[in-house]
Design an enzyme around this catalytic site. Structure first.
Site, short mmCIF file in Angstrom:
data_model
loop_
_atom_site.label_atom_id
_atom_site.label_comp_id
_atom_site.label_asym_id
_atom_site.label_seq_id
_atom_site.Cartn_x
_atom_site.Cartn_y
_atom_site.Cartn_z
N CYS A 124 41.77 41.96 38.65
CA CYS A 124 43.79 41.35 39.64
C CYS A 124 43.14 41.81 40.05
O CYS A 124 43.12 42.31 41.37
CB CYS A 124 43.90 42.88 38.21
N GLY A 125 44.15 41.10 40.75
CA GLY A 125 45.11 40.81 42.02
C GLY A 125 45.93 41.16 42.35
O GLY A 125 46.10 42.36 44.00
#
Length: 284
Positions: A124-125
């Site tokens: 997850c960025g």
């Protein structure tokens, strides 16, 4: 592959094996995952401060850092960077898990915003950022008027091309990939990582170093799903078409429509869904 993979002992269980050999101990190759700290600032001792830590597969780390800075809107081109180099970390033995980026004179240093947490994981960025508005970075490159068109038959072949070039996945079964293609299906560059967003940043960072931006008349294929962040990264690099072998999110579709970017999902076999910009995908 070096540190990109490691060998570990496992118990292999096969319920269909010959009686007495249901479980065996054997070595297995697994993808490496290590933290990378990105430090950014002006020239001079002590001027660079930690900006982000991401969990990634070691390799192409300078591209990863440059791609991250570009897609976050902190640099515009390679001219905004004076130097970028791998540095020694605090670990023993040295793992070189730090990238030190010196900005060119006149380039603003990133401001520290307590509402925006740059720590990211391999999966997850943007989950640490305070709101969607905080990540809706505007691209310098418009893609709405890009004349790219790609035959659907060419798109259908690309996942196999990508998969055949995934050396890391072949060994570990645990790496995502991002590939940049020409309209006729030629693979320009491929990068792998445990994180989908890292693989894309590595491709875009390569383009920054090679002075290839904007990536007009190219398409980007990712091996997983199409998230909001991956769509934003494509837009920031001037890519007019993003394709994914899995599903998009609602925010990814909304952003693609806003940007004028073509978004293709569920690209599997001879079928695909075009969620935005269908005029770029030709049939027949």
């Amino acid at each position: 592959m070096g540190r990109a993979a490691d060998r570990r002992g496992v118990i292999r269980i096969d319920l269909d094996a010959v009686e007495g050999r249901t479980s065996v101990r054997r070595p297995d190759t697994i993808a490496a995952e290590e933290p990378l700290e990105i430090r950014v600032g002006a020239a001079g001792p002590g001027r660079r401060r930690p900006l982000a830590v991401t969990m990634r597969t070691p390799g192409d780390d300078l591209d990863l850092a440059l791609g991250f800075l570009l897609t976050e809107g902190l640099i515009r081109s390679t001219d905004d960077v004076q130097t970028a180099q791998l540095c020694a970390g605090a670990e023993t033995p040295n793992t070189y898990n730090v990238v030190d980026v010196v900005l060119a004179p006149g380039v603003p240093e990133p401001a520290t915003d307590p509402a925006r947490n740059f720590y990211t994981t391999s999966s997850c960025g943007v989950c640490g950022k305070a709101s969607i508005e905080a990540v809706r970075t505007r691209s310098l490159f418009g893609v709405r008027d890009d004349p790219l068109t790609v035959p659907a038959a060419v798109l259908a072949d690309l996942p196999d091309v990508l998969r055949a070039s995934q050396r890391g996945f072949e060994r570990t079964g645990g790496l995502h990939a991002a590939g940049l293609f020409t309209p006729d299906g030629k693979l320009v560059v491929l990068r792998e990582d445990v994180g989908r967003h890292n693989a894309v940043d590595k491709v875009i960072g390569w383009a920054v170093r090679e002075r290839r931006l904007p990536l007009a008349n190219h398409l980007l294929l990712v091996s997983g799903r199409a998230s909001f962040e991956l769509t934003q990264k494509a837009w920031m690099a001037g890519v007019p078409l993003l394709a994914a072998v899995s599903a998009p999110s609602t925010l990814a579709v909304d952003l693609a429509e806003e940007a004028g970017l073509t978004l293709v999902g569920f690209l599997r076999g001879r079928t695909m869904n075009v969620y935005a910009g269908p005029e770029r995908v030709t049939v027949g």
